[in-house]
Write an enzyme that holds these catalytic residues in place. Structure first.
Site, mmCIF file in Angstrom:
data_model
loop_
_atom_site.group_PDB
_atom_site.id
_atom_site.type_symbol
_atom_site.label_atom_id
_atom_site.label_comp_id
_atom_site.label_asym_id
_atom_site.label_seq_id
_atom_site.Cartn_x
_atom_site.Cartn_y
_atom_site.Cartn_z
ATOM 1 N N CYS A 7 0.840 -1.205 0.000
ATOM 2 C CA CYS A 7 0.000 0.000 0.000
ATOM 3 C C CYS A 7 0.871 1.250 0.000
ATOM 4 C CB CYS A 7 -0.958 -0.009 1.196
ATOM 5 S SG CYS A 7 -2.301 -1.216 1.048
ATOM 6 N N HIS A 46 -6.554 -2.827 -0.892
ATOM 7 C CA HIS A 46 -5.876 -3.788 -0.022
ATOM 8 C C HIS A 46 -6.740 -5.025 0.199
ATOM 9 C CE1 HIS A 46 -3.048 -5.205 2.999
ATOM 10 N NE2 HIS A 46 -4.116 -5.659 3.622
ATOM 11 N N ASN A 86 1.395 -16.580 -3.625
ATOM 12 C CA ASN A 86 1.559 -17.292 -2.353
ATOM 13 C C ASN A 86 0.452 -16.848 -1.397
ATOM 14 O OD1 ASN A 86 3.981 -18.416 -3.343
ATOM 15 N ND2 ASN A 86 5.102 -16.610 -2.713
ATOM 16 N N HIS A 97 -0.559 -8.657 1.319
ATOM 17 C CA HIS A 97 -1.351 -7.918 0.329
ATOM 18 C C HIS A 97 -1.361 -8.825 -0.894
ATOM 19 C CE1 HIS A 97 -2.487 -3.805 -1.475
ATOM 20 N NE2 HIS A 97 -2.581 -4.668 -2.486
ATOM 21 N N HIS A 99 -0.913 -10.479 -4.166
ATOM 22 C CA HIS A 99 -0.024 -10.142 -5.265
ATOM 23 C C HIS A 99 0.271 -11.372 -6.106
ATOM 24 C CE1 HIS A 99 2.633 -11.167 -1.859
ATOM 25 N NE2 HIS A 99 3.560 -11.504 -2.740
ATOM 26 N N HIS A 101 3.100 -12.909 -8.823
ATOM 27 C CA HIS A 101 4.456 -12.835 -9.373
ATOM 28 C C HIS A 101 4.397 -13.272 -10.831
ATOM 29 C CE1 HIS A 101 6.579 -12.809 -5.374
ATOM 30 N NE2 HIS A 101 5.435 -13.366 -5.004
#
Length: 113
Positions: A7, A46, A86, A97, A99, A101
């Site tokens: 954030c 978030h 993950n 948060h 995400h 990859h």
């Protein structure tokens, strides 16, 4: 969320190497890359992890997936790429948060463990 690293990156409080942004998504290069191309794609809103996915709108999730495809194309990942998210401490989620990859630019190992 005030103490969330990602954030703070979105807010510009912590520098990053931005590669993409729109109204729903922010993407930047990982500071500890695990492949020649290693980019993190995060929703601006978030959401702590995949376990909290009900907190995301369908539009936010779709925007993340569309951004992944667009970024991979811009990065020239024509031979393929891996997308990983993950979820939780046992999966080594280091930032709470959501995400994704994007990993590419080389042949990935066949095993996931």
């Amino acid at each position: 969320m005030e103490n969330c690293l990602f954030c703070k990156i979105i807010a510009g409080e912590i520098p990053s190497t931005k590669v993409y942004e729109d109204e729903n998504v922010f993407a930047f290069r990982d500071i500890n890359p695990q492949a020649p191309v290693h980019i993190l794609v995060i929703p601006r809103h978030h959401i702590s992890s995949m376990a909290a996915i009900d907190e995301a709108t369908d539009a936010e999730l779709a925007a993340c997936l569309r951004a992944i495809r667009l970024i991979a194309a811009r990065e020239g990942l024509k031979e393929g790429y891996r997308v990983v998210s993950n979820c939780g401490p046992h999966a080594c989620q280091s930032v709470p948060h959501l995400h994704f990859h994007i990993l590419g630019g080389r042949q990935m190992a066949d095993q996931m463990a």
